[in-house]
Write an enzyme that holds these catalytic residues in place. Structure first.
Site, short mmCIF file in Angstrom:
data_model
loop_
_atom_site.label_atom_id
_atom_site.label_comp_id
_atom_site.label_asym_id
_atom_site.label_seq_id
_atom_site.Cartn_x
_atom_site.Cartn_y
_atom_site.Cartn_z
N SER A 445 40.44 49.41 41.59
CA SER A 445 41.02 50.56 42.27
C SER A 445 40.14 51.80 42.13
O SER A 445 40.36 52.77 42.83
CB SER A 445 42.43 50.84 41.74
OG SER A 445 42.43 50.76 40.34
N HIS A 466 40.89 45.91 48.23
CA HIS A 466 41.79 46.68 47.38
C HIS A 466 43.23 46.60 47.89
O HIS A 466 43.59 47.25 48.87
CB HIS A 466 41.30 48.15 47.34
CG HIS A 466 42.13 49.04 46.47
ND1 HIS A 466 42.23 50.40 46.67
CD2 HIS A 466 42.92 48.77 45.40
CE1 HIS A 466 43.04 50.90 45.77
NE2 HIS A 466 43.47 49.94 45.00
N GLU A 478 42.54 48.19 51.47
CA GLU A 478 41.27 48.86 51.75
C GLU A 478 40.16 47.84 51.56
O GLU A 478 40.03 47.27 50.47
CB GLU A 478 41.05 50.03 50.80
CG GLU A 478 41.97 51.22 51.04
CD GLU A 478 41.73 52.36 50.06
OE1 GLU A 478 41.86 53.52 50.46
OE2 GLU A 478 41.42 52.10 48.87
N ASN A 516 43.39 56.87 47.31
CA ASN A 516 43.51 57.60 46.04
C ASN A 516 42.76 58.93 46.09
O ASN A 516 43.16 59.90 45.47
CB ASN A 516 43.01 56.74 44.88
CG ASN A 516 44.00 55.65 44.56
OD1 ASN A 516 45.18 55.74 44.92
ND2 ASN A 516 43.55 54.60 43.90
P1 NAI Z 1 46.80 43.60 34.44
O1 NAI Z 1 46.45 44.18 33.13
O2 NAI Z 1 48.22 43.41 34.80
O3 NAI Z 1 46.11 42.16 34.57
C1 NAI Z 1 44.79 41.90 34.26
C2 NAI Z 1 44.68 40.44 33.84
O4 NAI Z 1 43.32 40.10 33.75
C3 NAI Z 1 45.31 40.15 32.49
O5 NAI Z 1 46.25 39.09 32.62
C4 NAI Z 1 44.14 39.73 31.62
O6 NAI Z 1 44.46 38.73 30.67
C5 NAI Z 1 43.18 39.21 32.66
N1 NAI Z 1 41.79 39.20 32.26
C6 NAI Z 1 41.12 40.10 31.51
N2 NAI Z 1 39.82 39.71 31.40
C7 NAI Z 1 39.70 38.56 32.10
C8 NAI Z 1 38.61 37.68 32.37
N3 NAI Z 1 37.41 37.91 31.88
N4 NAI Z 1 38.84 36.60 33.12
C9 NAI Z 1 40.07 36.34 33.59
N5 NAI Z 1 41.13 37.14 33.36
C10 NAI Z 1 40.94 38.22 32.64
O7 NAI Z 1 46.03 44.46 35.51
P2 NAI Z 1 46.38 44.71 37.03
O8 NAI Z 1 47.26 45.88 37.14
O9 NAI Z 1 46.77 43.43 37.66
O10 NAI Z 1 44.95 45.17 37.60
C11 NAI Z 1 43.94 44.26 37.92
C12 NAI Z 1 42.92 44.94 38.78
O11 NAI Z 1 43.53 45.43 39.96
C13 NAI Z 1 42.26 46.16 38.13
O12 NAI Z 1 40.93 46.21 38.57
C14 NAI Z 1 43.05 47.33 38.69
O13 NAI Z 1 42.32 48.53 38.73
C15 NAI Z 1 43.30 46.83 40.09
N6 NAI Z 1 44.45 47.44 40.75
C16 NAI Z 1 45.61 47.68 40.06
C17 NAI Z 1 46.69 48.26 40.70
C18 NAI Z 1 47.97 48.50 39.97
O14 NAI Z 1 48.77 49.32 40.44
N7 NAI Z 1 48.22 47.82 38.86
C19 NAI Z 1 46.62 48.65 42.13
C20 NAI Z 1 45.39 48.27 42.77
C21 NAI Z 1 44.34 47.71 42.09
#
Ligand code: NAI
Length: 728
Positions: A445, A466, A478, A516
């Site tokens: 993001s 995104h 996006e 954003n």
């Molecule tokens: P989250 O913390 O819920 O999930 C991330 C997951 O990735 C965790 O389950 C973790 O165990 C796993 N992980 C960490 N390192 C890893 C690896 N090397 N290989 C495989 N899995 C791994 O995070 P979330 O919120 O799902 O965010 C994920 C991505 O999406 C980030 O880049 C975030 O910036 C982006 N994003 C998040 C939004 C939100 O509102 N939460 C909105 C849009 C984008």
């Protein structure tokens, strides 16, 4: 170029006429003036023939017993009036709109007065003007297919049906049912249509015509249609108590849904209640009069713009070159099974795309699979997962820790934690194993895509996709173009996002991408207002009265103050001169107030987990930081909140971050719920004009560079230009 022939007449049986709508130049049938004229000519000829039966090949043609109206386009009956014609006549005087309404209605009305039974045999979408045509027929059949829907979505354009749809609809399904359909704008499926008496039956699609013929024969025997014709011309039999109850309940519901921003639904309610007591002619007159008042109104114009934004988006391949073809995406791998990974995986399963998913934490992966299946098989009607669907989705989902299996997909989407090095390590492992035409994407993001692409062997096959949170609700995606991303990759990402029901916009790489980057200045300004003495509740009210779905402080709490703080830093690093990093957010984080997830942020969630309540403890955090005790009017608050977003939008346009200004409006409407009734941020700015915007900025310029008019705005004011160079 002569208008194409859209309506074909034939006689599937000697005494049965068939009109098939099939516009050879369009994917869906719409009712343009030319099509209405064609229909008129057919009705003239058929009525005439029935009076003076003619002969064909020397043989006398029998008078018609019935006429069937159908579409030649599978999955689509008639989707409404021709909105391009609407736009062309938005400035027409009200009397002309009334004439237009009456002309269409008188034409359709003939379908309920022909010397034969008329049946609309509906398969696919039957909407707006198409639904009005169908409702004037004596009977309707709706094919039992998932695509078959009947509805009056006019309120979504700031209008209501004006070709007799409200008056005739009230008589056929009853006043309460018609009020719900017209003021809510939602469609009904064949089952609901049969239950409410809108459709007589729901035969299988392949039997639709046969069923229509049978229905005509039955009606000719029973003559029920003749009795209905007489009855449906009369005032409705409604009792005063029922009407009062309907006025109160429907009125309250409409207010809750529209917050007074959308005039069409309450106007429709009032007009339909009044029209119920009149005969059909007078009720239709009232309808045309009211519709003419709404047509061309600011909200109607804004909503038409939103419609065309969506329509344009559907057709936009995302790249300028016409020779670029998207690659097929038949399988997807998702890396990271957190909030976003789960949402993305479920969105793919819902469209039957096979998904491989992984996570560094085995437990997280295990839990995620269950959640993904639950979401992908969720049935909106029963409000619970559908076991049959879950079984189908389970066959398409595979959790794995094998890089080989993950790399076998056409598209690999990374959604791991927001740490550049972690993401880069994932790419380094998977990229060498990818198929030569596969695409690698990141759901980051905030991290610049070109930065993540460093070290990749094929940065041209890498981009940002995104998604927004929650993925199931948010249509916007996006697609981020890195410095080296190829057109093929962009076109593929765009086509893929559309294939799973999303609305993608292409954004060049840059801090905060598009949404954003525009949202954060607005949120940050809300905090600045608190420091200048504004009450939190007043800031929230001002944003909501502008039409925002929630106030900016509540938004901080929903997003999480830590996440917002981090995103703010990214913008601060890129644009330090105009980005405000308020000490308030930092202090709240230090106090453990991260927003909804921690039970308190700007508001307290101790009693209501979602809406929050004013919290005296916020005052304690603010007290040492507050620098003024100004009193603000709602107008002043709104200007301070919205203008920083608009100024940032002009900078985005100056930089060429997006290839069409309309993407910016669509992005904000779909991405943050910018009020549709304002047509979009730039559309709204055009309604004010750049001169007026400069005037509104004048008192704000002492606040610093963030409120300075941009060169683009100054230049546009000087030359009298608008953001939308042409109409919608
Ligand atoms: P989250 O913390 O819920 O999930 C991330 C997951 O990735 C965790 O389950 C973790 O165990 C796993 N992980 C960490 N390192 C890893 C690896 N090397 N290989 C495989 N899995 C791994 O995070 P979330 O919120 O799902 O965010 C994920 C991505 O999406 C980030 O880049 C975030 O910036 C982006 N994003 C998040 C939004 C939100 O509102 N939460 C909105 C849009 C984008």
């Amino acid at each position: 170029m002569p208008a194409p022939v859209v309506i074909q007449f034939s006689r599937p049986e000697p005494d049965i006429g068939l009109l098939v709508f099939n516009d050879p130049q369009k994917g869906a049938n719409v009712l343009s003036s030319a099509v209405l004229t064609e229909l008129e000519e057919h009705l003239n000829r058929l009525e005439n023939q029935n009076k003076n039966p003619g002969s064909k090949n020397g043989e006398k043609e029998p008078p018609l017993a019935g006429l069937i109206i159908r579409s030649g386009k599978p999955g689509s009956f008639i989707v409404g009036a021709d909105l391009r014609e609407f736009v062309a006549s938005l400035d027409a005087p009200t009397e002309q709109t009334e004439v237009f309404c009456n002309r269409g209605r008188r034409l359709f009305e003939r379908l309920s007065a022909c010397p034969f039974v008329t049946v609309a045999a509906i398969e696919g979408l039957c909407l707006g003007g198409g639904a009005e045509l169908a409702i004037w027929c004596d009977r309707r059949l709706m094919a039992d297919t998932p695509k078959t829907q009947f509805g009056f979505p006019e309120v979504k354009l700031g209008l209501y049906p004006g070709w007799g749809g409200t008056a005739r609809g009230s008589r056929i399904v009853g006043l309460a049912g018609a009020v719900e359909m017209v003021t809510g704008g939602e469609s009904v499926d064949p089952r609901a249509a049969v239950l409410m008496g809108l459709a007589t039956d729901m035969p299988p699609a392949e039997r639709l015509q046969e069923a229509a013929v049978r229905l005509i024969r039955a009606e000719q025997r029973s003559k029920d249609f003749e009795a209905d014709r007489l009855r449906w011309r009369q005032p409705l039999e409604v009792n005063g108590t029922e009407t009062m109850f309907l006025a109160a309940t429907a009125g309250a519901l409409i207010h809750r849904q529209t917050h007074g921003h959308y005039p069409a639904p309450p106007a429709a309610l009032e007009m339909m209640l009044e029209g119920a007591e009149l005969d059909i002619e007078a009720a239709c007159g009232l309808e045309a009069e009211g519709m003419a008042q709404l047509f061309g109104s600011p909200v109607n114009r804004a909503l038409l713009n939103v419609f065309f934004l969506g329509d344009r988006n559907k057709k936009d391949p995302g790249v300028a070159r016409a020779d670029v073809r998207p690659r097929p995406v038949k399988s997807v791998s998702v890396i990271g099974s957190g909030i976003m990974g789960q949402g993305i995986a479920a969105a793919n399963l819902k469209r039957n795309l096979p998904v491989m998913i992984t996570d560094a934490a085995p437990d997280a992966l295990h839990v995620a699979v269950e959640k993904i299946l639950e979401e992908a098989s969720f049935n909106k009607q029963t409000r619970r997962p559908d076991p049959e669907r879950a079984v189908r989705c389970a066959a398409l989902l595979e959790a794995t820790t094998s890089d080989e299996e993950l790399a076998a997909a056409d598209l690999v989407i990374e959604a791991v934690v927001e740490i550049p090095d972690v993401k880069r390590r994932v790419f380094a492992r998977l990229e060498p194993r990818l198929k030569p035409e596969a695409i690698l994407a990141s759901n980051t993001s905030t991290i610049p895509i070109s930065q993540l692409a460093e070290g990749l062997a094929h940065p041209e096959r890498f981009c940002g996709i995104h998604f927004f949170n929650p993925v199931r609700k948010m249509a916007l995606v996006e697609v981020i173009r890195g410095k080296q991303t190829s057109d093929e990759t962009i076109a593929t990402a765009v086509a893929y996002a559309k294939s799973i029901g999303k609305s993608p916009i292409v954004v060049n790489d840059g801090p905060g991408f598009l949404v954003n980057r525009l949202l954060l200045p607005y949120m940050a300004e809300a905090v600045e207002l608190l420091l200048d003495g504004a009450e939190p509740a007043a800031v929230e009210r001002a944003a909501r009265s502008f039409g925002m779905p929630m106030g900016p402080l509540l938004l901080y709490d929903v997003v999480g103050l830590d996440t917002a703080f981090f995103a703010g830093r990214v913008l601060y690093e890129a644009f330090p001169e105009r980005t405000v990093i308020s000490p308030v957010v930092g202090s709240l984080i230090k106090a453990g107030r991260l927003g909804q997830k921690s039970g308190a942020g700007f508001f307290s969630y101790a009693r209501d987990k979602e809406r929050g309540e004013p919290d005296p403890k916020l005052g304690e955090v603010l007290a040492p930081l507050v620098r003024g005790q100004n009193k603000f009017t709602t107008e002043q608050l709104t200007a301070r909140l919205i203008l920083p977003m608009l100024l940032e939008a002009t900078r985005v346009l100056e930089e060429g971050l997006i290839h069409d200004a309309r993407d910016l409006d669509l992005g904000l409407i779909y991405g943050i719920g910018f009020p549709a009734f304002k047509g979009g941020l730039l559309f709204w700015a055009d309604t004010l004009g750049c001169d007026k915007i400069l005037k509104m900025l004048e008192p704000l310029t002492p606040l610093g560079p963030r409120m300075q008019p941009t060169p683009l705005l100054l230049e546009m004011a000087k030359s009298g230009k608008r953001f939308y160079r042409s109409g919608p």
